[in-house]
Design a protein around this motif. Structure first.
Motif, PDB file in Angstrom:
ATOM      1  N   ARG A 175       0.835  -1.212   0.000  1.00  0.00           N
ATOM      2  CA  ARG A 175       0.000   0.000   0.000  1.00  0.00           C
ATOM      3  C   ARG A 175       0.868   1.260   0.000  1.00  0.00           C
ATOM      4  O   ARG A 175       0.622   2.201  -0.750  1.00  0.00           O
ATOM      5  CB  ARG A 175      -0.933   0.008   1.210  1.00  0.00           C
ATOM      6  CG  ARG A 175      -2.105  -0.939   1.124  1.00  0.00           C
ATOM      7  CD  ARG A 175      -3.130  -0.645   2.198  1.00  0.00           C
ATOM      8  NE  ARG A 175      -2.589  -0.783   3.538  1.00  0.00           N
ATOM      9  CZ  ARG A 175      -2.653  -1.903   4.257  1.00  0.00           C
ATOM     10  NH1 ARG A 175      -3.210  -2.983   3.748  1.00  0.00           N
ATOM     11  NH2 ARG A 175      -2.161  -1.944   5.494  1.00  0.00           N
ATOM     12  N   ALA A 178       2.647   1.767  -3.358  1.00  0.00           N
ATOM     13  CA  ALA A 178       1.742   2.258  -4.395  1.00  0.00           C
ATOM     14  C   ALA A 178       1.449   3.748  -4.215  1.00  0.00           C
ATOM     15  O   ALA A 178       1.421   4.510  -5.189  1.00  0.00           O
ATOM     16  CB  ALA A 178       0.442   1.457  -4.381  1.00  0.00           C
ATOM     17  N   GLN A 179       1.247   4.180  -2.964  1.00  0.00           N
ATOM     18  CA  GLN A 179       0.967   5.594  -2.710  1.00  0.00           C
ATOM     19  C   GLN A 179       2.171   6.461  -3.047  1.00  0.00           C
ATOM     20  O   GLN A 179       2.029   7.530  -3.652  1.00  0.00           O
ATOM     21  CB  GLN A 179       0.574   5.791  -1.244  1.00  0.00           C
ATOM     22  CG  GLN A 179       0.215   7.234  -0.878  1.00  0.00           C
ATOM     23  CD  GLN A 179      -0.962   7.758  -1.672  1.00  0.00           C
ATOM     24  OE1 GLN A 179      -2.028   7.145  -1.677  1.00  0.00           O
ATOM     25  NE2 GLN A 179      -0.783   8.884  -2.360  1.00  0.00           N
ATOM     26  N   GLN A 181       4.554   5.756  -5.195  1.00  0.00           N
ATOM     27  CA  GLN A 181       4.687   5.759  -6.648  1.00  0.00           C
ATOM     28  C   GLN A 181       3.756   6.782  -7.278  1.00  0.00           C
ATOM     29  O   GLN A 181       4.136   7.529  -8.183  1.00  0.00           O
ATOM     30  CB  GLN A 181       4.382   4.363  -7.212  1.00  0.00           C
ATOM     31  CG  GLN A 181       5.447   3.323  -6.957  1.00  0.00           C
ATOM     32  CD  GLN A 181       6.579   3.408  -7.969  1.00  0.00           C
ATOM     33  OE1 GLN A 181       7.317   4.379  -8.007  1.00  0.00           O
ATOM     34  NE2 GLN A 181       6.711   2.384  -8.785  1.00  0.00           N
ATOM     35  N   LYS A 182       2.520   6.836  -6.777  1.00  0.00           N
ATOM     36  CA  LYS A 182       1.546   7.812  -7.290  1.00  0.00           C
ATOM     37  C   LYS A 182       2.003   9.235  -6.990  1.00  0.00           C
ATOM     38  O   LYS A 182       1.913  10.122  -7.845  1.00  0.00           O
ATOM     39  CB  LYS A 182       0.172   7.561  -6.670  1.00  0.00           C
ATOM     40  CG  LYS A 182      -0.914   8.515  -7.145  1.00  0.00           C
ATOM     41  CD  LYS A 182      -2.243   8.221  -6.488  1.00  0.00           C
ATOM     42  CE  LYS A 182      -3.314   9.177  -7.006  1.00  0.00           C
ATOM     43  NZ  LYS A 182      -2.999  10.595  -6.770  1.00  0.00           N
ATOM     44  N   ASP A 183       2.496   9.456  -5.753  1.00  0.00           N
ATOM     45  CA  ASP A 183       2.970  10.795  -5.382  1.00  0.00           C
ATOM     46  C   ASP A 183       4.118  11.241  -6.277  1.00  0.00           C
ATOM     47  O   ASP A 183       4.182  12.407  -6.695  1.00  0.00           O
ATOM     48  CB  ASP A 183       3.417  10.803  -3.920  1.00  0.00           C
ATOM     49  CG  ASP A 183       2.256  10.600  -2.950  1.00  0.00           C
ATOM     50  OD1 ASP A 183       1.095  10.725  -3.385  1.00  0.00           O
ATOM     51  OD2 ASP A 183       2.523  10.292  -1.772  1.00  0.00           O
ATOM     52  N   THR A 185       4.759  10.208  -9.370  1.00  0.00           N
ATOM     53  CA  THR A 185       4.237  10.462 -10.716  1.00  0.00           C
ATOM     54  C   THR A 185       3.556  11.815 -10.780  1.00  0.00           C
ATOM     55  O   THR A 185       3.753  12.589 -11.725  1.00  0.00           O
ATOM     56  CB  THR A 185       3.249   9.356 -11.125  1.00  0.00           C
ATOM     57  OG1 THR A 185       3.917   8.088 -11.085  1.00  0.00           O
ATOM     58  CG2 THR A 185       2.718   9.591 -12.526  1.00  0.00           C
ATOM     59  N   ASP A 186       2.738  12.122  -9.755  1.00  0.00           N
ATOM     60  CA  ASP A 186       2.055  13.420  -9.707  1.00  0.00           C
ATOM     61  C   ASP A 186       3.069  14.560  -9.632  1.00  0.00           C
ATOM     62  O   ASP A 186       2.875  15.615 -10.253  1.00  0.00           O
ATOM     63  CB  ASP A 186       1.114  13.483  -8.505  1.00  0.00           C
ATOM     64  CG  ASP A 186      -0.062  12.531  -8.632  1.00  0.00           C
ATOM     65  OD1 ASP A 186      -0.312  12.049  -9.759  1.00  0.00           O
ATOM     66  OD2 ASP A 186      -0.722  12.252  -7.609  1.00  0.00           O
TER      67      ASP A 186
END
Length: 366
Positions: A175, A178-179, A181-183, A185-186
């Motif tokens: 979890r 994944a968070q 990785q998203k941060d 990318t953003d």
């Protein structure tokens, strides 16, 4: 309701709210190392996550000299293609016991593979598993099965591995990974260079580049008020460094009869200025006050522009917190933080990394 009952109800309500607002992964989300049963989990800001598992300590009456403990390290790397790696990490096998451990010969793991394959044999040294075996170990533990190392000669159990709460720890790591990785990318999208109203491109932010320093002999007048930290004790081991652009760095220790492990640091942005206590950046805790509270077991690699601190737990050198700062064209930057909450014989470079930032400069990047 009487005042007494009202007060009790207030405390109960406050406790209930606090319990509900505390996320089960709150330490992991804050960038710390969090424990789940036999497992310690931490992630860096670059989405590199690590699980380190240690077998539950046994009571003395349960100890079997023929069975040895091994840790498991699971790394989930960040980046465009996340990569999972599993390593076996030997524990508690002293030099005089290595002969006894190796006398059992190699061992194999009691796992099943998705394809027909023989288990590769392992010895009592650190080893990265093949992907086939890594996947099998993860699947085995996820199903709640006990992982063991069995002697190749007679199939007897000779190695214990961590087990308790694996599924909870592994899912928490996934979890958080994944968070992060998203941060990341953003952040890349947000920092894409845009266009200014006049049609020109926005400037690209400058990247940090480490600056090397030169040591200088300390002589004559020293512009440091050491009594603030040393009190009635005398200051010793005074050191002086000069960075480019006339930036000065000073350090010293206080002698109180024991060998000092704490050093104090001051800095002046120009040689004509008086030095001021140095505060170093720490994204999680805002600041580390190196000038007023000092650094433990600090080493300044002046030719790399890197200041390292080894803050060990009392009486140990295999657990604690390691930090490395680099002095760059953008000021001090925290380059790396590693942490190990439990003392299991691991060196600082084997501790769980919870922060990383690259910076070019003299010598290899850290």
């Amino acid at each position: 309701m009487s005042p007494v009952y009202a007060l009790v109800a207030t405390f109960l309500f406050a406790g209930s709210v606090s319990a509900k607002t505390l996320h089960p992964d709150h330490m992991l989300m804050r960038g710390e190392v969090q424990r789940y049963g036999d497992w310690w989990v931490g992630c860096s800001n670059t989405a590199d996550c690590t699980m380190l598992g240690f077998p539950t300590a046994r009571e003395r009456r349960e100890i079997n000299p023929a069975v040895h403990d091994m840790a498991i390290q699971i790394n989930l790397k960040g980046g465009m293609e996340s990569a999972l790696a599993v390593e076996l990490v030997p524990l508690g096998i002293e030099e005089d016991n290595k002969a006894g451990a190796t006398s059992h010969g190699p061992f194999v793991l009691n796992v099943e593979y998705q394809v027909a394959a023989l288990s590769p044999p392992h010895g009592f040294s650190r080893k990265a598993l093949l992907k086939m075996e890594s996947d099998a170990v993860i699947d085995h533990l996820n199903k709640g099965k006990v992982l063991e190392g069995r002697a190749l000669s007679n199939n007897r159990t000779i190695v214990r591995f961590p087990f308790a709460e694996f599924k909870q720890a592994y899912r928490a790591m996934q979890r958080r990974h994944a968070q992060l990785q998203k941060d990341l990318t953003d952040k890349v999208i947000d920092e894409l260079p845009g266009e200014l109203p006049d049609g020109s491109s926005m400037p690209v932010p400058e990247k940090p580049r480490r600056l090397a320093a030169m040591p200088h002999i300390v002589s004559g007048f020293v512009p440091i008020r050491t009594e603030k930290n040393c009190g009635s004790h005398r200051a010793i081991d005074m050191r002086h460094y000069r960075f480019p652009n006339d930036v000065l760095l000073w350090s010293y220790s206080c002698y109180n009869g024991d060998y000092p492990t704490r050093t104090y640091w001051e800095m002046a942005l120009r040689s004509v200025h008086l030095p001021a206590p140095l505060s170093l950046p720490e994204p999680r805790d805002l600041k580390v006050h190196a000038g007023t509270q000092g650094l433990e077991n600090a080493i300044f690699d002046f030719d790399f522009g890197i200041l390292r601190e080894y803050r060990y737990q009392k009486g140990h050198t295999d657990c604690g917190t390691f930090r490395a700062w680099g002095f760059t064209n953008l000021g001090w930057k925290l380059l790396e933080r590693r942490e190990m909450p439990v003392c299991k014989g691991l060196n600082p470079d084997e501790w769980i990394r919870t922060h990383f930032e690259s910076a070019s400069g003299a010598g290899p990047d850290e």
